[in-house]
Design a protein around this motif. Structure first.
Motif, PDB file in Angstrom:
ATOM      1  N   GLN A  88      39.192  34.429  44.287  1.00 51.82           N
ATOM      2  CA  GLN A  88      38.004  34.929  44.611  1.00 51.82           C
ATOM      3  C   GLN A  88      38.616  36.605  44.087  1.00 51.82           C
ATOM      4  N   GLN A  89      39.664  37.129  44.874  1.00 56.15           N
ATOM      5  CA  GLN A  89      40.176  38.328  44.649  1.00 56.15           C
ATOM      6  C   GLN A  89      41.126  37.869  43.160  1.00 56.15           C
ATOM      7  N   ASN A  90      41.988  37.436  43.271  1.00 57.32           N
ATOM      8  CA  ASN A  90      43.067  37.047  42.463  1.00 57.32           C
ATOM      9  C   ASN A  90      41.891  36.523  40.782  1.00 57.32           C
ATOM     10  N   PHE A  91      40.516  35.992  40.805  1.00 57.84           N
ATOM     11  CA  PHE A  91      40.376  36.367  39.442  1.00 57.84           C
ATOM     12  C   PHE A  91      39.343  36.947  39.402  1.00 57.84           C
ATOM     13  N   SER A  92      39.296  38.184  40.201  1.00 56.36           N
ATOM     14  CA  SER A  92      38.628  39.100  39.996  1.00 56.36           C
ATOM     15  C   SER A  92      39.853  39.892  38.740  1.00 56.36           C
ATOM     16  N   GLU A  93      41.054  39.312  39.388  1.00 47.11           N
ATOM     17  CA  GLU A  93      42.383  40.768  39.185  1.00 47.11           C
ATOM     18  C   GLU A  93      42.282  40.048  37.712  1.00 47.11           C
ATOM     19  N   ILE A  94      42.191  38.357  37.030  1.00 43.84           N
ATOM     20  CA  ILE A  94      43.025  38.406  36.453  1.00 43.84           C
ATOM     21  C   ILE A  94      41.841  38.772  35.080  1.00 43.84           C
ATOM     22  N   ILE A  95      40.628  39.149  35.500  1.00 42.50           N
ATOM     23  CA  ILE A  95      39.402  39.239  34.087  1.00 42.50           C
ATOM     24  C   ILE A  95      39.652  40.657  34.501  1.00 42.50           C
ATOM     25  N   SER A  96      39.732  41.164  34.608  1.00 37.79           N
ATOM     26  CA  SER A  96      40.230  43.295  34.714  1.00 37.79           C
ATOM     27  C   SER A  96      41.448  43.164  34.110  1.00 37.79           C
ATOM     28  N   LYS A  97      42.794  42.330  34.611  1.00 37.08           N
ATOM     29  CA  LYS A  97      43.288  42.774  33.500  1.00 37.08           C
ATOM     30  C   LYS A  97      43.565  42.550  31.918  1.00 37.08           C
ATOM     31  N   ILE A  98      43.104  41.561  32.034  1.00 36.49           N
ATOM     32  CA  ILE A  98      42.160  40.510  30.573  1.00 36.49           C
ATOM     33  C   ILE A  98      41.982  42.029  29.968  1.00 36.49           C
ATOM     34  N   TYR A  99      40.654  42.719  30.527  1.00 44.67           N
ATOM     35  CA  TYR A  99      39.560  43.408  30.336  1.00 44.67           C
ATOM     36  C   TYR A  99      40.495  44.858  29.667  1.00 44.67           C
ATOM     37  N   LYS A 100      41.098  45.077  30.512  1.00 45.78           N
ATOM     38  CA  LYS A 100      42.267  46.274  29.919  1.00 45.78           C
ATOM     39  C   LYS A 100      43.290  45.843  29.310  1.00 45.78           C
ATOM     40  N   ILE A 112      48.821  33.246  37.972  1.00 44.92           N
ATOM     41  CA  ILE A 112      48.290  33.010  36.684  1.00 44.92           C
ATOM     42  C   ILE A 112      47.563  35.401  36.933  1.00 44.92           C
ATOM     43  N   SER A 113      47.795  35.597  37.775  1.00 44.92           N
ATOM     44  CA  SER A 113      47.103  37.165  37.799  1.00 44.92           C
ATOM     45  C   SER A 113      48.851  37.955  38.077  1.00 44.92           C
ATOM     46  N   ILE A 114      49.847  37.673  37.963  1.00 41.45           N
ATOM     47  CA  ILE A 114      50.915  38.128  37.654  1.00 41.45           C
ATOM     48  C   ILE A 114      51.289  37.365  36.545  1.00 41.45           C
ATOM     49  N   PHE A 115      51.359  36.429  36.083  1.00 41.75           N
ATOM     50  CA  PHE A 115      51.380  36.301  34.409  1.00 41.75           C
ATOM     51  C   PHE A 115      51.551  37.403  33.309  1.00 41.75           C
ATOM     52  N   LEU A 116      49.783  38.238  34.204  1.00 37.52           N
ATOM     53  CA  LEU A 116      49.618  39.346  32.969  1.00 37.52           C
ATOM     54  C   LEU A 116      50.471  40.433  33.284  1.00 37.52           C
ATOM     55  N   ASN A 117      50.992  40.451  34.064  1.00 37.83           N
ATOM     56  CA  ASN A 117      52.234  41.279  34.009  1.00 37.83           C
ATOM     57  C   ASN A 117      53.776  41.555  32.992  1.00 37.83           C
ATOM     58  N   ASN A 118      53.401  39.657  32.676  1.00 34.50           N
ATOM     59  CA  ASN A 118      54.931  40.088  31.497  1.00 34.50           C
ATOM     60  C   ASN A 118      54.430  40.712  30.163  1.00 34.50           C
ATOM     61  N   ARG A 119      55.074  41.295  29.804  1.00 35.14           N
ATOM     62  CA  ARG A 119      54.491  42.109  28.172  1.00 35.14           C
ATOM     63  C   ARG A 119      54.188  40.955  27.127  1.00 35.14           C
ATOM     64  N   PHE A 120      55.016  40.036  27.025  1.00 32.92           N
ATOM     65  CA  PHE A 120      54.848  38.949  25.790  1.00 32.92           C
ATOM     66  C   PHE A 120      53.338  37.848  26.388  1.00 32.92           C
ATOM     67  N   VAL A 121      53.171  38.647  27.517  1.00 36.65           N
ATOM     68  CA  VAL A 121      51.266  37.497  27.713  1.00 36.65           C
ATOM     69  C   VAL A 121      50.904  38.674  27.582  1.00 36.65           C
ATOM     70  N   VAL A 122      51.341  39.925  27.300  1.00 32.55           N
ATOM     71  CA  VAL A 122      49.571  40.750  27.772  1.00 32.55           C
ATOM     72  C   VAL A 122      49.857  41.273  26.193  1.00 32.55           C
ATOM     73  N   GLN A 123      51.217  40.999  24.345  1.00 34.88           N
ATOM     74  CA  GLN A 123      50.941  40.843  23.802  1.00 34.88           C
ATOM     75  C   GLN A 123      49.709  39.160  23.548  1.00 34.88           C
ATOM     76  N   TRP A 124      49.925  37.817  23.385  1.00 38.86           N
ATOM     77  CA  TRP A 124      49.387  37.040  23.069  1.00 38.86           C
ATOM     78  C   TRP A 124      47.875  37.310  23.423  1.00 38.86           C
ATOM     79  N   VAL A 125      47.627  38.137  24.625  1.00 38.13           N
ATOM     80  CA  VAL A 125      46.385  38.060  25.226  1.00 38.13           C
ATOM     81  C   VAL A 125      45.485  39.532  24.093  1.00 38.13           C
TER      82      VAL A 125
END
Length: 214
Positions: free
Chosen positions: A108-120, A56-69
């Motif tokens: 837990q680390q993966n969820f931290s990364e997910i939230i951090s990526k969303i914030y970014k 799920i964290s890796i999803f947030l490296n996808n440019r389309f997902v980044v645009q959606w978020v």
């Protein structure tokens, strides 16, 4: 005007376990949003069966997902169940409880990364938005280790609810003691009633991401 809703996750976000063409929680929640807020909801889903929190964290490296978020008013996340299932399979072979501790730390680390990526991704967006993490119900209440692991996992997930924009949907409490009633024939995924309850649990969190809810 439309509300932009991005759903990220595993098979729960897909809606696995319901009859063909029957909606999962995402589609049910979308309908509730439209009814409650009297607005059209634009939905984008990025999910895959069998994936772990790292994926799920890796999803947030996808440019389309980044645009959606980036444009999302609302983001829901399901994850962790497959981390547990894979840990249980390893434990059955090795009988080493360290497997669960390592899996818990990793998730837990993966969820931290997910939230951090969303914030970014959202850092230059001043619009209100909400991230809703669904915690884990226990599909294996007969396995004492499973309940202990899930309880520990959910305690860690709950801490993210103190972060800005993030709220936790307590699916564990909603399903507790009703697993047979709410799970599908595979004994792992929710049935239609289970997905309806998940959507209702999300609905109860309200609509903080809307400036002036109806």
């Amino acid at each position: 005007m439309a509300i932009h809703y991005t759903a990220l996750g595993d098979s729960l976000t897909i809606g696995t376990g319901t009859p063909l063409f029957s909606p999962g929680f995402v589609q049910r929640y979308k309908k509730m949003l439209e009814e409650d807020l009297q607005e059209r909801v634009a939905l984008q889903v990025k999910a895959r069966t069998g994936i772990e929190t790292e994926d799920i964290s890796i999803f947030l490296n996808n440019r389309f997902v980044v645009q959606w978020v980036e444009s999302a008013d609302l983001i829901t996340i399901t994850g962790g169940g497959n981390d547990l299932i894979h840990a249980l399979r390893k434990y059955e072979q090795q009988r080493d409880e360290k497997i669960f501790a390592e899996t818990l730390d990793s998730a837990q680390q993966n969820f931290s990364e997910i939230i951090s990526k969303i914030y970014k991704i959202k850092r230059n967006n001043d619009s209100p938005y909400a991230v809703r993490i669904l915690n884990l119900y226990n599909p294996l209440p007969q396995v004492s280790l499973a309940d202990r692991w899930i309880t520990n996992f959910n305690e860690h997930i709950q801490k993210f609810g103190n972060a800005p924009h993030v709220e936790i949907a307590n699916i564990y409490a909603a399903f507790k003691g009703r697993e047979k009633e709410l799970l599908s024939m595979d004994g792992i995924h929710p049935n239609s009633l289970g997905y309806q309850l998940m959507a209702e649990t999300l609905r109860k969190l309200g609509y903080s991401f809307v400036a002036s809810p109806q």
